[in-house]
Motif scaffolding. Structure first.
Motif, PDB file in Angstrom:
ATOM      1  N   VAL A 156      36.264  44.721  42.760  1.00 24.20           N
ATOM      2  CA  VAL A 156      36.500  46.133  42.439  1.00 24.20           C
ATOM      3  C   VAL A 156      37.042  46.821  43.690  1.00 24.20           C
ATOM      4  O   VAL A 156      36.352  46.910  44.707  1.00 24.20           O
ATOM      5  N   ASN A 189      36.142  41.313  36.368  1.00 21.03           N
ATOM      6  CA  ASN A 189      36.793  42.627  36.257  1.00 21.03           C
ATOM      7  C   ASN A 189      38.168  42.499  35.588  1.00 21.03           C
ATOM      8  O   ASN A 189      39.139  43.123  36.003  1.00 21.03           O
ATOM      9  N   GLU A 203      27.850  42.510  35.563  1.00 24.73           N
ATOM     10  CA  GLU A 203      28.873  43.535  35.825  1.00 24.73           C
ATOM     11  C   GLU A 203      29.949  42.898  36.697  1.00 24.73           C
ATOM     12  O   GLU A 203      29.748  41.804  37.233  1.00 24.73           O
ATOM     13  N   ARG A 232      37.314  49.456  38.757  1.00 21.15           N
ATOM     14  CA  ARG A 232      36.325  48.841  37.868  1.00 21.15           C
ATOM     15  C   ARG A 232      36.672  49.124  36.398  1.00 21.15           C
ATOM     16  O   ARG A 232      36.901  50.254  36.004  1.00 21.15           O
ATOM     17  N   GLU A 238      31.434  42.823  42.917  1.00 19.69           N
ATOM     18  CA  GLU A 238      31.821  43.934  43.797  1.00 19.69           C
ATOM     19  C   GLU A 238      33.130  43.662  44.519  1.00 19.69           C
ATOM     20  O   GLU A 238      33.966  44.543  44.681  1.00 19.69           O
TER      21      GLU A 238
END
Ligand SMILES: O=C(O)CCC(=O)C(=O)O
Ligand SMILES: [Fe+2]
Length: 147
Positions: free
Chosen positions: A112, A72, A106, A118, A109
């Motif tokens: 974020v 991220n 991605e 995000r 988690e």
């Protein structure tokens, strides 16, 4: 993992010819073994190019765009290029660590949060995005992943 040997022949016009044009790697990470004698790799930071010095036997570990997405944005994938030597050829060996093309990636988690929202979308087949953006449009592929 894809592995590539790079061979850069000498060129009498290093002022107008590059070995590799500026880019960031589309990998998660890249392991790079540089030539033991001839420098060439440079990184872009604060509007300047910085030489990557030769460290014999060392592997240079470069953060790629997919590590930037997974983290991220905690890790940044740096822009780099290769300049040509006027007299000597240069070798390098690059091992590109990339997920299989059907895997989605991605930001983790746990990275974020409200304080660190995000920044990247879920992406698949980043090598395909890389090809389209970098080679066909001359744009940074990471832009395609940004929210
Ligand atoms: O030759 C080098 O030192 C780096 C090459 C490179 O940046 C690449 O293959 O992505
Ligand atoms: Fe690279």
């Amino acid at each position: 993992m894809d592995v590539r040997f790079n061979l850069y022949p000498p060129c009498s016009r290093p002022d107008v010819v590059l070995g590799v044009k500026p880019h960031a790697d589309g990998t998660i990470i890249t392991l790079l073994l540089q030539d033991k004698q001839v420098e060439g790799l440079q990184f872009f930071k604060d509007d300047q190019w910085f030489r990557s010095p030769i460290v014999p036997e060392a592997l240079l570990i470069n953060v790629g765009d997919q590590a930037e997405i997974l983290s991220n944005g905690k890790f940044k994938s740096p822009i780099h290029r290769v300049v040509i030597n006027p007299d000597k050829e240069r070798f390098s060996l690059a091992a590109f660590c990339i997920p299989e093309s059907d895997k989605e990636i991605e930001p983790f988690e746990s990275l974020v949060k409200e304080s660190t929202p995000r920044l990247y979308k879920k992406v698949k087949d980043y090598s395909g995005i890389f090809f389209e953006y970098h080679y066909q449009q001359g744009r940074r592929p990471i832009e395609a992943a940004k929210i």
